[in-house]
Design an enzyme around this catalytic site. Structure first.
Site, PDB file in Angstrom:
ATOM      1  CG  ASP A 162      27.343   3.721  19.990  1.00 60.94           C
ATOM      2  OD1 ASP A 162      27.526   3.857  19.081  1.00 60.94           O
ATOM      3  OD2 ASP A 162      26.804   2.406  20.113  1.00 60.94           O
ATOM      4  CE  LYS A 177      24.385   3.755  11.074  1.00 63.71           C
ATOM      5  NZ  LYS A 177      23.838   3.059  12.113  1.00 63.71           N
TER       6      LYS A 177
END
Length: 275
Positions: A15, A56
């Site tokens: 990540d 998002k």
């Protein structure tokens, strides 16, 4: 031909925010708060951190689905937020994120040395993020100026479904030419990121202290007394329990020992899917 279990790791899928850059994962969190505020809807830092790890747009949708946030939106606009409203917030979020991403672009202490140690072992370095490509391009460029260049990067909007689904992790497997998903380990500081790795059939490592779950700067983390740190680790481990990570460690600097342990388990014939 016969199937043979891999006997050593070939790749790590890392990540970004809270794992390799941006200790405490502050960049996306603060921008969610600011984006909602521009629509006269108050969202706390703690609320904004809740769905972290998702793409998002999905993150904003999940926030809007929380009863207390939906009620604040209803008071401001006379209705609960629709998908069009989510898109409007997302479209405000994006330029704010791009504008301010550099403020939280520092590499996590020890990350560069850790990644170098992995590469000496012949391990490839893939990566993915809940950021869309427009933001990731800037994150990647900033990281490169600090010495970190991943072998491959997959943004959340480059696959049909982002986390917690496995597409981003699997896109790395394909791009890096990996023989077997069991020869990969997904490293992440969020539950959706660990679920991504699990669903991709990989080993998974959850980070308890460098990312979203603890939500502190590196200096604040280092200043914690032993009792508080132990209590926070216990809380965060409970948070990750349902996603079933194979390992939990404080930060990426603890990863080499995990890699050695996974290699030993692979050599014994163990597989991530059976644990």
């Amino acid at each position: 031909m016969q199937y043979q279990n891999p006997n050593t790791l070939q790749a790590v899928i890392l990540d970004w925010a809270g794992t390799v850059v941006d200790f405490g994962s502050f960049a996306p969190t603060q921008i969610f708060v600011e984006a909602f505020a521009e629509f006269d809807v108050q969202v706390s830092i703690e609320e904004a951190r809740g769905p972290m790890g998702m793409g998002k747009w999905d993150h904003i949708r999940t926030l809007c689905d929380q009863p207390q946030v939906a009620e604040r939106y209803r008071k401001a606009f006379g209705r609960t937020p629709t998908d069009d409203d989510v898109t409007a917030i997302y479209q405000r979020f994006m330029p704010l994120q791009i504008e301010k991403i550099a403020e939280h672009s520092a590499l996590i202490p020890g990350a560069l040395d850790t990644i170098a140690r992995l590469r000496v072992q012949g391990i490839k370095v893939g990566s993915c993020s809940g950021y869309p490509k427009q933001v990731m391009d800037k994150v990647v460029a900033l990281a490169a100026t600090n010495g970190y260049i991943a072998d491959h990067v997959v943004a959340t909007d480059e696959v049909p479904n982002g986390r917690p689904w496995p597409a981003q992790a699997l896109a790395n497997v394909i791009a890096l030419g990996i023989d077997d998903v069991a020869a990969c380990v997904k490293v992440d500081d969020t539950v959706p990121g660990i679920l991504e790795g699990r669903r991709a059939g990989m080993w998974t490592v959850a980070l308890t202290c460098s990312g979203n779950a603890l939500g502190l700067t590196y200096e604040q983390f280092r200043a914690l007394d032993a009792a508080t740190l132990a209590s926070e680790r216990k809380r965060i481990e409970a948070m990750f329990e349902g996603s079933r990570p194979h390992y939990l460690i404080d930060t990426i600097t603890d990863l080499p020992a995990v890699i050695s342990d996974i290699n030993a388990r692979l050599a014994r014939g163990e597989m991530p899917q059976s644990n």
